[in-house]
Design a protein around this motif. Structure first.
Motif, mmCIF file in Angstrom:
data_model
loop_
_atom_site.group_PDB
_atom_site.id
_atom_site.type_symbol
_atom_site.label_atom_id
_atom_site.label_comp_id
_atom_site.label_asym_id
_atom_site.label_seq_id
_atom_site.Cartn_x
_atom_site.Cartn_y
_atom_site.Cartn_z
ATOM 1 N N TYR A 275 67.732 56.936 27.459
ATOM 2 C CA TYR A 275 66.292 57.076 27.707
ATOM 3 C C TYR A 275 65.771 55.891 28.505
ATOM 4 O O TYR A 275 66.100 54.742 28.233
ATOM 5 N N ARG A 276 64.982 56.191 29.518
ATOM 6 C CA ARG A 276 64.370 55.224 30.429
ATOM 7 C C ARG A 276 65.351 54.580 31.398
ATOM 8 O O ARG A 276 64.937 53.800 32.254
ATOM 9 N N ARG A 277 66.617 54.902 31.305
ATOM 10 C CA ARG A 277 67.586 54.437 32.312
ATOM 11 C C ARG A 277 68.045 55.583 33.197
ATOM 12 O O ARG A 277 68.329 55.398 34.378
ATOM 13 N N PHE A 278 68.129 56.774 32.617
ATOM 14 C CA PHE A 278 68.585 57.952 33.343
ATOM 15 C C PHE A 278 67.416 58.893 33.569
ATOM 16 O O PHE A 278 66.512 58.989 32.731
ATOM 17 N N THR A 279 67.424 59.573 34.702
ATOM 18 C CA THR A 279 66.467 60.639 34.947
ATOM 19 C C THR A 279 67.231 61.895 35.361
ATOM 20 O O THR A 279 68.351 61.813 35.885
ATOM 21 N N ILE A 280 66.608 63.035 35.117
ATOM 22 C CA ILE A 280 67.247 64.310 35.444
ATOM 23 C C ILE A 280 66.286 65.131 36.274
ATOM 24 O O ILE A 280 65.073 65.081 36.071
ATOM 25 N N SER A 281 66.819 65.859 37.229
ATOM 26 C CA SER A 281 65.999 66.754 38.051
ATOM 27 C C SER A 281 66.786 68.020 38.334
ATOM 28 O O SER A 281 68.024 68.058 38.202
ATOM 29 N N ARG A 282 66.048 69.043 38.728
ATOM 30 C CA ARG A 282 66.683 70.352 38.926
ATOM 31 C C ARG A 282 65.992 71.084 40.059
ATOM 32 O O ARG A 282 64.763 71.148 40.108
ATOM 33 N N ASP A 283 66.795 71.596 40.948
ATOM 34 C CA ASP A 283 66.307 72.463 42.019
ATOM 35 C C ASP A 283 66.389 73.895 41.501
ATOM 36 O O ASP A 283 67.483 74.442 41.358
ATOM 37 N N MET A 284 65.223 74.482 41.219
ATOM 38 C CA MET A 284 65.220 75.814 40.612
ATOM 39 C C MET A 284 65.674 76.894 41.588
ATOM 40 O O MET A 284 66.119 77.958 41.165
ATOM 41 N N ASP A 285 65.554 76.627 42.882
ATOM 42 C CA ASP A 285 65.974 77.630 43.860
ATOM 43 C C ASP A 285 67.499 77.769 43.880
ATOM 44 O O ASP A 285 68.031 78.865 44.043
ATOM 45 N N THR A 286 68.191 76.653 43.744
ATOM 46 C CA THR A 286 69.653 76.674 43.806
ATOM 47 C C THR A 286 70.301 76.402 42.455
ATOM 48 O O THR A 286 71.526 76.473 42.335
ATOM 49 N N ASN A 287 69.461 76.071 41.465
ATOM 50 C CA ASN A 287 69.979 75.674 40.152
ATOM 51 C C ASN A 287 71.031 74.583 40.288
ATOM 52 O O ASN A 287 72.117 74.655 39.687
ATOM 53 N N THR A 288 70.678 73.595 41.076
ATOM 54 C CA THR A 288 71.453 72.364 41.180
ATOM 55 C C THR A 288 70.759 71.306 40.335
ATOM 56 O O THR A 288 69.535 71.195 40.370
ATOM 57 N N VAL A 289 71.545 70.575 39.588
ATOM 58 C CA VAL A 289 70.999 69.572 38.676
ATOM 59 C C VAL A 289 71.512 68.196 39.074
ATOM 60 O O VAL A 289 72.681 68.045 39.453
ATOM 61 N N PHE A 290 70.631 67.216 38.986
ATOM 62 C CA PHE A 290 70.976 65.856 39.368
ATOM 63 C C PHE A 290 70.727 64.916 38.183
ATOM 64 O O PHE A 290 69.763 65.084 37.441
ATOM 65 N N LEU A 291 71.590 63.936 38.054
ATOM 66 C CA LEU A 291 71.406 62.906 37.035
ATOM 67 C C LEU A 291 71.413 61.553 37.733
ATOM 68 O O LEU A 291 72.447 61.134 38.260
ATOM 69 N N GLN A 292 70.264 60.900 37.755
ATOM 70 C CA GLN A 292 70.148 59.565 38.330
ATOM 71 C C GLN A 292 70.359 58.556 37.215
ATOM 72 O O GLN A 292 69.606 58.552 36.238
ATOM 73 N N MET A 293 71.354 57.723 37.369
ATOM 74 C CA MET A 293 71.713 56.763 36.324
ATOM 75 C C MET A 293 71.478 55.351 36.844
ATOM 76 O O MET A 293 72.101 54.931 37.823
ATOM 77 N N ASN A 294 70.579 54.639 36.198
ATOM 78 C CA ASN A 294 70.240 53.271 36.577
ATOM 79 C C ASN A 294 70.610 52.310 35.457
ATOM 80 O O ASN A 294 70.816 52.713 34.314
ATOM 81 N N SER A 295 70.682 51.049 35.799
ATOM 82 C CA SER A 295 71.004 49.994 34.819
ATOM 83 C C SER A 295 72.244 50.358 34.007
ATOM 84 O O SER A 295 72.266 50.251 32.784
ATOM 85 N N LEU A 296 73.268 50.779 34.701
ATOM 86 C CA LEU A 296 74.490 51.201 34.025
ATOM 87 C C LEU A 296 75.166 50.036 33.311
ATOM 88 O O LEU A 296 75.160 48.893 33.803
ATOM 89 N N GLN A 297 75.726 50.354 32.155
ATOM 90 C CA GLN A 297 76.408 49.367 31.336
ATOM 91 C C GLN A 297 77.829 49.844 31.041
ATOM 92 O O GLN A 297 78.113 51.053 31.115
ATOM 93 N N PRO A 298 78.723 48.925 30.665
ATOM 94 C CA PRO A 298 80.095 49.359 30.336
ATOM 95 C C PRO A 298 80.138 50.468 29.284
ATOM 96 O O PRO A 298 81.025 51.324 29.325
ATOM 97 N N ALA A 299 79.174 50.482 28.361
ATOM 98 C CA ALA A 299 79.136 51.534 27.338
ATOM 99 C C ALA A 299 78.869 52.913 27.927
ATOM 100 O O ALA A 299 79.063 53.924 27.239
#
Length: 124
Positions: free
Chosen positions: A64-88
């Protein structure tokens, strides 16, 4: 047959960012909940995020608050933007789709459609 294909996994250093994409094919995903889960070596799969057909979103506390998710409803493509990545965050990330959004983070949850996964490795 419905399919999901993930791309975008890579090796990054801690604090870095990555964007994963999930392309769908083989049928309609209208009305489906689409999102992501991950699985680290030796650990159970962990549902981390989804977006439903009304654009409502959910995130696990771990991202939460590091990752965001978005979706193109026309193509049903989903994206996951991952920020502040950690080894975990090191894990194989899988795209998933299911008519039901509930209990996305339930231990051992399986989804109607699952991709083959893309590896994300975060070094310290």
């Amino acid at each position: 047959q419905k399919r999901l294909l993930e791309t975008g996994g890579a090796s990054v250093q801690a604090g870095g960012s990555l964007r994963l994409s999930c392309a769908s094919s083989g049928g309609t995903f209208s009305g489906y909940c689409m999102g992501w889960f991950r699985q680290a070596p030796g650990q159970e799969r962990e549902g981390i995020a989804y977006v439903d057909s009304d654009y409502a979103q959910w995130f696990a506390k771990s991202v939460y608050r590091r990752f965001t998710i978005s979706r193109d409803m026309d193509t049903n493509t989903v994206f996951l933007q991952m920020n502040s990545l950690q080894p975990a965050d090191t894990a194989t990330y899988y795209c998933a789709a299911d008519p039901l959004c509930g209990l996305w983070d339930e231990a051992g949850r399986h989804f109607e459609v699952e991709g083959q996964g893309t590896l994300v490795s975060v070094s310290s």
